[in-house]
Each structure stands twice: as C-alpha cells, then as structure tokens.
Write an enzyme that holds these catalytic residues in place. Structure first.
Site, PDB file in Angstrom:
ATOM      1  N   THR A  27     -27.295  24.262  64.322  1.00 38.56           N
ATOM      2  CA  THR A  27     -27.777  23.207  65.209  1.00 38.56           C
ATOM      3  C   THR A  27     -27.630  21.845  64.547  1.00 38.56           C
ATOM      4  O   THR A  27     -28.104  21.648  63.439  1.00 38.56           O
ATOM      5  CB  THR A  27     -29.243  23.503  65.595  1.00 38.56           C
ATOM      6  OG1 THR A  27     -29.245  24.633  66.458  1.00 38.56           O
ATOM      7  CG2 THR A  27     -29.900  22.336  66.299  1.00 38.56           C
ATOM      8  N   HIS A 176     -27.890  34.607  71.892  1.00 32.82           N
ATOM      9  CA  HIS A 176     -28.869  34.280  70.838  1.00 32.82           C
ATOM     10  C   HIS A 176     -30.121  35.137  71.053  1.00 32.82           C
ATOM     11  O   HIS A 176     -30.980  34.809  71.862  1.00 32.82           O
ATOM     12  CB  HIS A 176     -29.213  32.799  70.884  1.00 32.82           C
ATOM     13  CG  HIS A 176     -29.889  32.290  69.630  1.00 32.82           C
ATOM     14  ND1 HIS A 176     -30.578  33.117  68.767  1.00 32.82           N
ATOM     15  CD2 HIS A 176     -29.972  31.042  69.092  1.00 32.82           C
ATOM     16  CE1 HIS A 176     -31.053  32.391  67.760  1.00 32.82           C
ATOM     17  NE2 HIS A 176     -30.694  31.136  67.934  1.00 32.82           N
ATOM     18  N   ASN A 179     -34.375  34.484  65.870  1.00 28.83           N
ATOM     19  CA  ASN A 179     -35.044  33.258  65.412  1.00 28.83           C
ATOM     20  C   ASN A 179     -36.191  32.759  66.285  1.00 28.83           C
ATOM     21  O   ASN A 179     -36.449  31.559  66.367  1.00 28.83           O
ATOM     22  CB  ASN A 179     -34.019  32.143  65.200  1.00 28.83           C
ATOM     23  CG  ASN A 179     -33.049  32.494  64.092  1.00 28.83           C
ATOM     24  OD1 ASN A 179     -33.299  33.433  63.329  1.00 28.83           O
ATOM     25  ND2 ASN A 179     -31.954  31.772  63.983  1.00 28.83           N
ATOM     26  N   TYR A 181     -36.686  32.758  69.532  1.00 27.57           N
ATOM     27  CA  TYR A 181     -36.433  32.185  70.856  1.00 27.57           C
ATOM     28  C   TYR A 181     -36.675  33.236  71.941  1.00 27.57           C
ATOM     29  O   TYR A 181     -37.142  34.342  71.651  1.00 27.57           O
ATOM     30  CB  TYR A 181     -35.028  31.567  70.887  1.00 27.57           C
ATOM     31  CG  TYR A 181     -34.910  30.436  69.873  1.00 27.57           C
ATOM     32  CD1 TYR A 181     -35.720  29.302  69.994  1.00 27.57           C
ATOM     33  CD2 TYR A 181     -34.067  30.524  68.774  1.00 27.57           C
ATOM     34  CE1 TYR A 181     -35.654  28.277  69.054  1.00 27.57           C
ATOM     35  CE2 TYR A 181     -34.000  29.503  67.833  1.00 27.57           C
ATOM     36  CZ  TYR A 181     -34.802  28.375  67.978  1.00 27.57           C
ATOM     37  OH  TYR A 181     -34.749  27.371  67.046  1.00 27.57           O
ATOM     38  N   ASN A 236     -39.803  30.336  63.597  1.00 25.71           N
ATOM     39  CA  ASN A 236     -40.492  29.797  64.776  1.00 25.71           C
ATOM     40  C   ASN A 236     -41.778  30.547  65.109  1.00 25.71           C
ATOM     41  O   ASN A 236     -42.155  30.704  66.274  1.00 25.71           O
ATOM     42  CB  ASN A 236     -39.543  29.728  65.980  1.00 25.71           C
ATOM     43  CG  ASN A 236     -38.541  28.606  65.809  1.00 25.71           C
ATOM     44  OD1 ASN A 236     -38.919  27.458  65.557  1.00 25.71           O
ATOM     45  ND2 ASN A 236     -37.261  28.921  65.905  1.00 25.71           N
ATOM     46  N   ARG A 318     -25.177  27.262  56.082  1.00 25.35           N
ATOM     47  CA  ARG A 318     -25.294  25.951  55.456  1.00 25.35           C
ATOM     48  C   ARG A 318     -24.090  25.544  54.600  1.00 25.35           C
ATOM     49  O   ARG A 318     -23.733  24.356  54.610  1.00 25.35           O
ATOM     50  CB  ARG A 318     -26.597  25.884  54.634  1.00 25.35           C
ATOM     51  CG  ARG A 318     -27.837  25.962  55.514  1.00 25.35           C
ATOM     52  CD  ARG A 318     -29.114  26.092  54.698  1.00 25.35           C
ATOM     53  NE  ARG A 318     -29.381  24.889  53.927  1.00 25.35           N
ATOM     54  CZ  ARG A 318     -30.153  23.890  54.347  1.00 25.35           C
ATOM     55  NH1 ARG A 318     -30.741  23.958  55.523  1.00 25.35           N
ATOM     56  NH2 ARG A 318     -30.351  22.839  53.592  1.00 25.35           N
TER      57      ARG A 318
HETATM   58  C1  8OZ Z   1     -32.413  24.719  63.260  1.00 22.78           C
HETATM   59  C2  8OZ Z   1     -32.936  23.712  64.038  1.00 22.78           C
HETATM   60  C3  8OZ Z   1     -33.036  23.884  65.403  1.00 22.78           C
HETATM   61  C4  8OZ Z   1     -32.602  25.058  65.981  1.00 22.78           C
HETATM   62  C5  8OZ Z   1     -31.860  28.669  65.221  1.00 22.78           C
HETATM   63  C6  8OZ Z   1     -30.884  27.302  66.949  1.00 22.78           C
HETATM   64  O1  8OZ Z   1     -32.670  28.775  64.300  1.00 22.78           O
HETATM   65  C7  8OZ Z   1     -31.584  27.339  65.822  1.00 22.78           C
HETATM   66  C8  8OZ Z   1     -32.071  26.089  65.190  1.00 22.78           C
HETATM   67  C9  8OZ Z   1     -31.985  25.901  63.827  1.00 22.78           C
HETATM   68  O2  8OZ Z   1     -31.274  29.667  65.680  1.00 22.78           O
END
Ligand code: 8OZ
Length: 364
Positions: A27, A176, A179, A181, A236, A318
């Site tokens: 991102t 996705h 993480n 979501y 998250n 990264r």
């Molecule tokens: C970092 C900052 C915002 C979103 C993920 C899409 O962790 C992200 C993400 C990573 O999968």
C-alpha cells in the site's frame, strides 16, 4: 552468482513467470483524483517488472471497501483506464501482474464511506487499530454488522472487480483474504460473533471468503485466481481461537475450487514469523497448486524453503520499495538500500519512483 531455484522460470496457473520472486502487494496511497492510479504508478511498477510476478497493491472493489485515503479502486471506468496504463507499462518490460482485490470491512472511517455511513463488518465490534484519513492517523470508526442480505452484493462487487481487472490488462487477481480485513474478519472469531450461516462454526466463518473466491474464479478462471491469507497474523487488531482448524478447512475448500495459488503470510504480517504455533506444511500438503510464501524472507531462507519444497514462489514486500532492481541485487548478492519511512504512504515521486538502481544501464 549461483544457480538457484529462485531465478528459474515457473508456470503459475495460466501465467508464465520468468523467475520465482514475487513482489508482494504494498500500500502506497498515491492514487489520484477519483482514486485512479496515475502515470507515476505506472512508472513505479514498470521499474519493478523484473519480479517474476508483481502483485499490485490492495485495491478496493467499491467505495464501501475503502479504508485509507488515496488507495486506488477498480470499480469505475476511469480506474480501469488508469490501471490499463500500469499493466501496459509492466508488460512492456516483460513483467506479469495481478491485482489484489480488497474490502477493508471494519478497518475504515466514516469520512471514507458512502454518505458518511458506518464501515461494515461481520459484527459490530470495533477494531483496535488506526487508519490514515484526512492526512492523519486516526482510530477506525465503530462498524455496523452487515445484514445477511447484503453479502451477495459484496460477493458481486468482487466478481465485477475481477472482470474489471482483466479488462484493465491484469494477468489475474488475488483476493485479499488477510491482514484483518473483511474476509478475515468473517473467518476469525475475534471479529465474528454472528449466529447466522456466516458465523459460529469453522464452515460458517469461512463462507464469505470462499463465496468471493468462487465468484472470482468463475468470472476470470481459476487458473488466474489466487488468494492471500494470514492464519495467525494479529494485523489490524484481529484474533482467532482456532487458526489451524479454520485454515486447514479453508485450504481444503480452495483446493476444491482449483484456484492457481495460495499466498500465505507466515506469522505476524511484517513482524515475527514465530508469533504463534502453526503448521504451514499442513496447508502446503492440502493444496496441490502453487504455494507462495511470504513474510520476513531473505535470500537464505527463500532458497532453503524452495529447495526443501516448502514453497513454490517467495513473495518479498518491503525490499522492493527501496530496491527497484531487487531481483538483480538478489542474483548478485548486492547490498540492499534502506526505506525512507517518511515517504512510505502518500506523496509523489519522492520515495516512490526515485530509488536508484544499483547500476544504471547505459542510455537509460
Ligand atoms: C499497510 C498500510 C495500509 C494497508 C495490508 C493493505 O496490510 C494493507 C495495508 C498495509 O494488507
């Protein structure tokens, strides 16, 4: 320079890769007006096209699916046109590229949602995490629980987004499912206390992730469909009481769908690989197609896991940011440049397209 499986070609479903190095989705928050990826984004990905596969950054399938400012979408005509320039630039360099399809669920903010409404989630449980909106890091908003009759619409948003991605020239898509979501929120009981067909049992919690993946595979072909999962990652603010049972089941079902790959974040996303006990070999054994391993890999660990048969492809995140020629640097064991953390999210060319290659080819 040594001969190393990492640098050998590989057939990923319907996609021919020139090596086994994958650029993980990253991102960068640089979409332009209308959340359209621009020319700078085309240049950024083209610079990194020597990866066997580029997985483009997480891209929302609808406005409701957005959780951070300036992340790109794939639900409007202009967004499709913007992405078309990106895929053309990568293909012109001989690269291959899939798009990661994203719904953030509860990791969002009212200021990003349609009509300023609440973000949506399996259950009305606020995540202990922050998002970036109005140029600041802020707590995510209190979500509302999705009604069961809203879920088919979300599945359809992913289906349409997959179709749009192919129209934009992508070689495939990655769902996705990681993480913290939306799809992982359904899968993990720390975020899902529903009592209907989408909550409770392992099967019920997996349902939305599997319905979305099946719809995408049906739309564009299973040989162009993959999914990213992160069984034990707390990213998250999410928790799961039974990750082995849950992900063994999910991967059995993904195997039945016949999709091209699973992309597994091993451990805590961007953090320790050993955060919790988990048998990744169990997922590997259950899935006959491609296993992409991710998280904290370096040349040594990547080489070891490929040669031991623990993975088919290795995704690096990264290192690709500050090293556009990461593949070439790995090949020659060259030193790696460090990221400037202040230019990671948002802004322009600085810290995006201006990281130099180690040796600039003459005339370029
Ligand atoms: C970092 C900052 C915002 C979103 C993920 C899409 O962790 C992200 C993400 C990573 O999968």
């Amino acid at each position: 320079m040594t001969s190393n499986m990492l640098f050998e070609p590989y057939t990923l479903g319907a996609i021919q890769l020139s090596n086994r190095i994958v650029m993980a989705p990253l991102t960068r928050n640089r979409a332009g007006p209308g959340l359209v990826p621009g020319d700078l984004t085309a240049e950024y990905y083209a610079q990194r096209a020597s990866a066997g596969l580029v997985i483009a950054e997480a891209t929302q399938v609808s406005q409701q699916a957005q959780g951070y400012q300036d992340t790109p979408g794939i639900y409007t005509r202009d967004q499709i046109e913007g992405w078309r320039k990106v895929t053309a630039a990568v293909h012109a360099k001989g690269g291959r590229m899939v798009l990661q399809l994203w719904h953030v669920g509860r990791v969002s903010h009212v200021d990003l949602q349609p009509d300023g409404g609440q973000p949506v989630a399996p259950s009305a449980i606020r995540a202990d995490t922050k998002t970036f909106v109005n140029n600041a890091f802020v707590d995510v908003s209190q979500p509302r629980a999705l009604e069961i009759d809203e879920l088919a619409g979300i599945v359809d948003d992913f289906r349409q987004a997959a179709s749009n991605a192919i129209a934009a020239g992508f070689d495939g898509v990655e769902v996705h499912g990681a993480n913290g979501y939306l799809l992982e929120q359904f899968a993990k009981d720390g975020a899902n206390i529903r009592t209907d067909a989408y909550g409770g049992s392992v099967e019920n919690r997996a349902r939305l992730m599997l319905e979305v993946t099946a719809a995408v595979a049906q739309e564009i072909g299973p040989d162009r469909t993959g999914i990213r999962i992160s069984p034990v990652s707390p990213a998250n603010g999410i928790a799961c009481s039974d990750p082995q049972a849950q992900y063994d089941y999910i991967v059995d079902q993904l195997e039945a769908l016949g999709i091209a790959y699973i992309h597994v974040v091993e451990g805590a996303t961007g953090g320790p690989r050993d955060i919790a006990p988990f048998d990744y070999g169990s997922l590997r054994r259950r899935f006959s197609k491609t296993y992409i391993a991710n998280n904290g890999y370096d040349l040594g660990l990547a080489t070891a896991h490929l040669s031991e048969g623990k993975a088919d492809l290795i995704a690096f995140g990264r290192p690709f940011i500050a090293n556009p020629d990461f593949v070439e640097r790995l090949r020659s064991s060259a030193p790696l440049a460090e990221i400037d953390p202040t230019t990671l999210y948002g802004g322009g060319a600085a810290g995006y397209t201006d990281y130099p290659r180690l040796t600039q080819a003459p005339g370029t």
